[in-house]
Design a protein around this motif. Structure first.
Motif, PDB file in Angstrom:
ATOM      1  N   VAL A 188       0.830  -1.203   0.000  1.00 19.13           N
ATOM      2  CA  VAL A 188       0.000   0.000   0.000  1.00 19.13           C
ATOM      3  C   VAL A 188       0.863   1.252   0.000  1.00 19.13           C
ATOM      4  O   VAL A 188       0.410   2.322  -0.429  1.00 19.13           O
ATOM      5  CB  VAL A 188      -0.963   0.011   1.210  1.00 19.13           C
ATOM      6  N   GLU A 189       2.109   1.136   0.468  1.00 17.89           N
ATOM      7  CA  GLU A 189       2.996   2.297   0.463  1.00 17.89           C
ATOM      8  C   GLU A 189       3.526   2.585  -0.947  1.00 17.89           C
ATOM      9  O   GLU A 189       3.485   3.728  -1.408  1.00 17.89           O
ATOM     10  CB  GLU A 189       4.174   2.075   1.420  1.00 17.89           C
ATOM     11  N   THR A 190       3.979   1.549  -1.634  1.00 18.48           N
ATOM     12  CA  THR A 190       4.577   1.776  -2.954  1.00 18.48           C
ATOM     13  C   THR A 190       3.543   2.036  -4.047  1.00 18.48           C
ATOM     14  O   THR A 190       3.867   2.624  -5.077  1.00 18.48           O
ATOM     15  CB  THR A 190       5.437   0.565  -3.360  1.00 18.48           C
ATOM     16  N   HIS A 191       2.315   1.609  -3.848  1.00 16.84           N
ATOM     17  CA  HIS A 191       1.302   1.735  -4.893  1.00 16.84           C
ATOM     18  C   HIS A 191       0.091   2.550  -4.439  1.00 16.84           C
ATOM     19  O   HIS A 191      -0.996   2.409  -4.981  1.00 16.84           O
ATOM     20  CB  HIS A 191       0.841   0.340  -5.343  1.00 16.84           C
ATOM     21  N   ARG A 192       0.282   3.438  -3.469  1.00 17.86           N
ATOM     22  CA  ARG A 192      -0.842   4.201  -2.931  1.00 17.86           C
ATOM     23  C   ARG A 192      -1.485   5.086  -3.996  1.00 17.86           C
ATOM     24  O   ARG A 192      -2.716   5.178  -4.076  1.00 17.86           O
ATOM     25  CB  ARG A 192      -0.390   5.062  -1.745  1.00 17.86           C
ATOM     26  N   ALA A 193      -0.688   5.734  -4.817  1.00 15.32           N
ATOM     27  CA  ALA A 193      -1.259   6.622  -5.830  1.00 15.32           C
ATOM     28  C   ALA A 193      -2.138   5.841  -6.795  1.00 15.32           C
ATOM     29  O   ALA A 193      -3.229   6.304  -7.181  1.00 15.32           O
ATOM     30  CB  ALA A 193      -0.141   7.342  -6.590  1.00 15.32           C
ATOM     31  N   GLN A 194      -1.683   4.660  -7.205  1.00 15.10           N
ATOM     32  CA  GLN A 194      -2.486   3.835  -8.114  1.00 15.10           C
ATOM     33  C   GLN A 194      -3.768   3.367  -7.437  1.00 15.10           C
ATOM     34  O   GLN A 194      -4.834   3.326  -8.058  1.00 15.10           O
ATOM     35  CB  GLN A 194      -1.671   2.631  -8.592  1.00 15.10           C
ATOM     36  N   LEU A 195      -3.680   3.003  -6.159  1.00 12.43           N
ATOM     37  CA  LEU A 195      -4.876   2.579  -5.438  1.00 12.43           C
ATOM     38  C   LEU A 195      -5.890   3.714  -5.351  1.00 12.43           C
ATOM     39  O   LEU A 195      -7.103   3.503  -5.534  1.00 12.43           O
ATOM     40  CB  LEU A 195      -4.507   2.097  -4.040  1.00 12.43           C
ATOM     41  N   LEU A 196      -5.437   4.908  -5.098  1.00  9.22           N
ATOM     42  CA  LEU A 196      -6.352   6.045  -4.995  1.00  9.22           C
ATOM     43  C   LEU A 196      -6.997   6.343  -6.345  1.00  9.22           C
ATOM     44  O   LEU A 196      -8.161   6.774  -6.402  1.00  9.22           O
ATOM     45  CB  LEU A 196      -5.616   7.263  -4.452  1.00  9.22           C
ATOM     46  N   GLU A 197      -6.281   6.108  -7.436  1.00  9.74           N
ATOM     47  CA  GLU A 197      -6.886   6.304  -8.762  1.00  9.74           C
ATOM     48  C   GLU A 197      -7.940   5.230  -9.025  1.00  9.74           C
ATOM     49  O   GLU A 197      -9.022   5.523  -9.568  1.00  9.74           O
ATOM     50  CB  GLU A 197      -5.804   6.257  -9.844  1.00  9.74           C
ATOM     51  N   VAL A 198      -7.666   3.989  -8.637  1.00  8.48           N
ATOM     52  CA  VAL A 198      -8.678   2.942  -8.770  1.00  8.48           C
ATOM     53  C   VAL A 198      -9.893   3.273  -7.902  1.00  8.48           C
ATOM     54  O   VAL A 198     -11.045   3.071  -8.311  1.00  8.48           O
ATOM     55  CB  VAL A 198      -8.094   1.566  -8.404  1.00  8.48           C
ATOM     56  N   ASP A 199      -9.653   3.799  -6.704  1.00 10.77           N
ATOM     57  CA  ASP A 199     -10.762   4.209  -5.839  1.00 10.77           C
ATOM     58  C   ASP A 199     -11.613   5.265  -6.523  1.00 10.77           C
ATOM     59  O   ASP A 199     -12.851   5.239  -6.437  1.00 10.77           O
ATOM     60  CB  ASP A 199     -10.211   4.738  -4.518  1.00 10.77           C
ATOM     61  N   ARG A 200     -10.969   6.210  -7.197  1.00 10.79           N
ATOM     62  CA  ARG A 200     -11.724   7.257  -7.906  1.00 10.79           C
ATOM     63  C   ARG A 200     -12.625   6.642  -8.975  1.00 10.79           C
ATOM     64  O   ARG A 200     -13.794   7.038  -9.135  1.00 10.79           O
ATOM     65  CB  ARG A 200     -10.753   8.256  -8.544  1.00 10.79           C
ATOM     66  N   ILE A 201     -12.113   5.649  -9.689  1.00 14.88           N
ATOM     67  CA  ILE A 201     -12.910   4.978 -10.726  1.00 14.88           C
ATOM     68  C   ILE A 201     -14.099   4.255 -10.101  1.00 14.88           C
ATOM     69  O   ILE A 201     -15.221   4.304 -10.616  1.00 14.88           O
ATOM     70  CB  ILE A 201     -12.017   4.000 -11.520  1.00 14.88           C
ATOM     71  N   ILE A 202     -13.848   3.571  -8.981  1.00 17.70           N
ATOM     72  CA  ILE A 202     -14.930   2.834  -8.318  1.00 17.70           C
ATOM     73  C   ILE A 202     -16.033   3.786  -7.872  1.00 17.70           C
ATOM     74  O   ILE A 202     -17.227   3.521  -8.078  1.00 17.70           O
ATOM     75  CB  ILE A 202     -14.380   2.042  -7.119  1.00 17.70           C
ATOM     76  N   ARG A 203     -15.655   4.900  -7.280  1.00 19.53           N
ATOM     77  CA  ARG A 203     -16.674   5.847  -6.801  1.00 19.53           C
ATOM     78  C   ARG A 203     -17.396   6.520  -7.966  1.00 19.53           C
ATOM     79  O   ARG A 203     -18.578   6.876  -7.833  1.00 19.53           O
ATOM     80  CB  ARG A 203     -16.027   6.872  -5.871  1.00 19.53           C
ATOM     81  N   ARG A 204     -16.744   6.644  -9.090  1.00 15.07           N
ATOM     82  CA  ARG A 204     -17.395   7.234 -10.274  1.00 15.07           C
ATOM     83  C   ARG A 204     -18.325   6.246 -10.966  1.00 15.07           C
ATOM     84  O   ARG A 204     -19.465   6.575 -11.316  1.00 15.07           O
ATOM     85  CB  ARG A 204     -16.314   7.697 -11.262  1.00 15.07           C
ATOM     86  N   ASP A 205     -17.855   4.993 -11.114  1.00 18.68           N
ATOM     87  CA  ASP A 205     -18.600   4.010 -11.911  1.00 18.68           C
ATOM     88  C   ASP A 205     -19.387   3.005 -11.069  1.00 18.68           C
ATOM     89  O   ASP A 205     -20.164   2.221 -11.625  1.00 18.68           O
ATOM     90  CB  ASP A 205     -17.633   3.230 -12.817  1.00 18.68           C
ATOM     91  N   GLY A 206     -19.146   2.965  -9.774  1.00 16.45           N
ATOM     92  CA  GLY A 206     -19.825   1.999  -8.926  1.00 16.45           C
ATOM     93  C   GLY A 206     -19.059   0.707  -8.733  1.00 16.45           C
ATOM     94  O   GLY A 206     -19.357  -0.062  -7.809  1.00 16.45           O
ATOM     95  N   ALA A 207     -18.090   0.436  -9.593  1.00 18.55           N
ATOM     96  CA  ALA A 207     -17.272  -0.774  -9.482  1.00 18.55           C
ATOM     97  C   ALA A 207     -16.103  -0.660 -10.447  1.00 18.55           C
ATOM     98  O   ALA A 207     -16.169   0.058 -11.447  1.00 18.55           O
ATOM     99  CB  ALA A 207     -18.080  -2.027  -9.795  1.00 18.55           C
ATOM    100  N   PHE A 208     -15.015  -1.368 -10.127  1.00 17.88           N
ATOM    101  CA  PHE A 208     -13.931  -1.533 -11.099  1.00 17.88           C
ATOM    102  C   PHE A 208     -14.136  -2.894 -11.742  1.00 17.88           C
ATOM    103  O   PHE A 208     -14.203  -3.911 -11.053  1.00 17.88           O
ATOM    104  CB  PHE A 208     -12.561  -1.467 -10.421  1.00 17.88           C
ATOM    105  N   VAL A 209     -14.220  -2.912 -13.062  1.00 18.09           N
ATOM    106  CA  VAL A 209     -14.538  -4.135 -13.795  1.00 18.09           C
ATOM    107  C   VAL A 209     -13.280  -4.697 -14.450  1.00 18.09           C
ATOM    108  O   VAL A 209     -12.520  -3.971 -15.100  1.00 18.09           O
ATOM    109  CB  VAL A 209     -15.619  -3.884 -14.855  1.00 18.09           C
ATOM    110  N   ALA A 210     -13.055  -5.973 -14.249  1.00 15.72           N
ATOM    111  CA  ALA A 210     -11.984  -6.701 -14.936  1.00 15.72           C
ATOM    112  C   ALA A 210     -12.568  -8.040 -15.365  1.00 15.72           C
ATOM    113  O   ALA A 210     -13.745  -8.322 -15.124  1.00 15.72           O
ATOM    114  CB  ALA A 210     -10.784  -6.885 -14.013  1.00 15.72           C
ATOM    115  N   HIS A 211     -11.758  -8.859 -16.018  1.00 18.13           N
ATOM    116  CA  HIS A 211     -12.222 -10.185 -16.441  1.00 18.13           C
ATOM    117  C   HIS A 211     -11.145 -11.219 -16.136  1.00 18.13           C
ATOM    118  O   HIS A 211      -9.952 -10.955 -16.305  1.00 18.13           O
ATOM    119  CB  HIS A 211     -12.555 -10.205 -17.939  1.00 18.13           C
ATOM    120  N   SER A 212     -11.583 -12.361 -15.668  1.00 17.68           N
ATOM    121  CA  SER A 212     -10.679 -13.488 -15.484  1.00 17.68           C
ATOM    122  C   SER A 212     -10.949 -14.503 -16.583  1.00 17.68           C
ATOM    123  O   SER A 212     -12.011 -14.489 -17.211  1.00 17.68           O
ATOM    124  CB  SER A 212     -10.893 -14.136 -14.112  1.00 17.68           C
TER     125      SER A 212
END
Length: 474
Positions: free
Chosen positions: A440-464
């Protein structure tokens, strides 16, 4: 502490054990119903010496256990043989079996405890001291419970005090219903996962629709908490084993249509000697009603090895602690079945070596580019070679080259949704190979950007992607 009637698997319970697993372990050892209340069910040991109190959700359980331990010298509390906090905020107490007491006698005993009369002075002081701590730490802890049924009689005839502390159910659930944003700050999610699963055996049925509505309301309130709080919580949450209960309500993933768990259960039930590779904590294999006559598993991560031994050992399974690249721990042609759900790196020459002619390999593999939308959002761009990794055609060719005949190869692309950044943080810790070096220390900025997407779209979507492989040794 007396554990003569206590199953060894229960005495060694890991913090990841669930209340349903504990109940299954006890019932399999011959424990039977001994009663049920609003918050818990009780089981009695086969010899009648012990009782187990199992609650899906009991935030005051630790305070009760603390009383039993601190006031043990008074002789006026039950002998507590085992107390464990279980996954999701569930609570297990195993103590000596106690008998009911008449109302008048119980009322006199409670009065003496309240006044601290004679030998009960130490017990009275402990009750009030621990209750004060519970009231300070839990905003909906109720007053002392003066129900005469909380006075019981031990086998030697002496009276004891049980369960003097309780969560004020009406206040607790009213806060959860009416002020969910406030309620979720009173207990972390991992301590209230089973909040809607208490038995309510005395108060009456709780309609499923109401339970589900409350669960959804609290999940939404959890997701709306600040990103930093969600990240911090996930950064310290337990990731041992191969279960994903922590993500309940916080992330979803479609399942392949072939139903691997059912295929596995059918296969191992008909096998003589079977080997399950990379079993994790044994959660998937442990769900099979019947295992092979001689069942083996391999696992290389020490926390998972311990978990697998606790879960599968009582069923006679041999758990092999293996290192990456090491030979499989069976002799040539010893097995008629090798299985795996999500093998790390299937070693087909070794698989073919341990399979007898006609023996089968059944596995569900992780496919190419799984969760790469999320991986790239946190790690950065991937290469064509990385995206090609674990391709089913390549793995089928490797299996055939090792001497296996492919009987079935099916593929599936499955939608994944992450509803809060805590779920993302947790899964990246759970699967450290997704983003090597993640923290969480080395990738905090990326996590906060993913959080922004989740709050905007309701979820972060990926595929397995997954592929089912069934093969036979030629």
């Amino acid at each position: 502490m007396s554990t003569a009637a206590l199953p060894a698997a229960v005495a060694r319970l890991a913090p990841t054990a669930t209340y349903t697993e504990v109940e299954q372990l006890l019932r399999a050892a011959g424990w039977s119903d001994a009663g049920a209340g609003d918050w818990a069910v009780a089981l009695a040991s086969p010899d009648g010496a012990l009782a187990a109190r199992i609650s899906p959700f009991d935030p005051v359980g630790p305070y009760t256990a603390r009383l039993y331990e601190e006031a043990a010298a008074s002789g006026a509390v039950p002998r507590l043989d085992l107390h464990r906090r279980l996954a999701g905020g569930a609570d297990l107490q195993i103590m000596e079996f106690l008998h009911p007491v008449g109302g008048a006698e119980a009322a006199r005993f409670l009065e003496q405890v309240a006044r601290g009369v004679g030998e009960l002075d130490a017990l009275s002081a402990a009750v009030h001291r621990i209750h004060a701590a519970a009231r300070a730490e839990l905003p909906w802890c109720g007053p002392l419970d003066t129900n005469p049924s909380n006075v019981r009689r031990r086998g030697d005839g002496e009276l004891v005090l049980t369960d003097p502390f309780y969560a004020d159910g009406p206040a607790l659930y009213e806060m959860a219903h009416e002020a969910p944003a406030r309620f979720v700050t009173t207990l972390p999610p991992e301590q209230r996962r089973h909040l809607t699963e208490i038995p309510l055996a005395e108060s009456g049925p709780w309609p499923h629709q109401e339970r589900e509505a409350l669960r959804v309301r609290l999940q939404r309130a959890d997701r709306d908490r600040p990103a930093e709080a969600l990240i911090a919580e996930a950064a310290v949450a337990d990731v041992d084993g191969w279960g994903f209960d922590w993500l309940e309500g916080r992330a979803t993933e479609e399942r392949p249509g072939w139903g691997y768990a059912g295929l596995l259960a059918e296969a191992v039930a008909g096998a003589e000697v079977a080997l399950d590779l990379d079993t994790g904590g044994g959660e998937v294999l442990g769900g099979c009603p019947r295992l092979a006559r001689d069942q083996h598993v391999t696992e290389g991560w020490p926390p998972n090895v311990r978990r697998a031994r606790e879960l599968l050992g009582p069923r006679g399974v041999t758990v092999h602690d293996t290192a990456p690249g090491a030979p499989l721990p069976l002799a040539d042609a010893a097995a008629d079945l090798v299985t795996s759900r999500h093998p790390v790196a299937p070693d087909f020459p070794q698989i073919a070596r341990v399979l007898a002619p006609g023996g089968q390999y059944l596995a569900q593999h992780v496919g190419p580019s799984s969760a790469f939308a999320l991986i790239e959002a946190v790690h950065g761009p991937t290469t064509a070679a990385q995206r090609r990794g674990r391709h089913p055609a390549d793995e089928a060719a490797a299996a055939e080259a090792a001497g296996l005949e492919i009987l079935e190869l099916r593929e599936a692309r499955l939608r994944m949704e992450f509803f809060d950044i805590g779920a993302v943080t947790w899964i990246l810790r759970k699967c450290p190979w997704w983003v090597p070096g993640f923290s969480v220390e080395t990738h905090r900025a990326q996590l906060l950007e993913v959080d922004r997407i989740i709050r905007r779209d309701g979820a972060f979507v990926a595929h397995s992607t997954r592929h089912l492989m069934r093969a036979r040794k030629r």
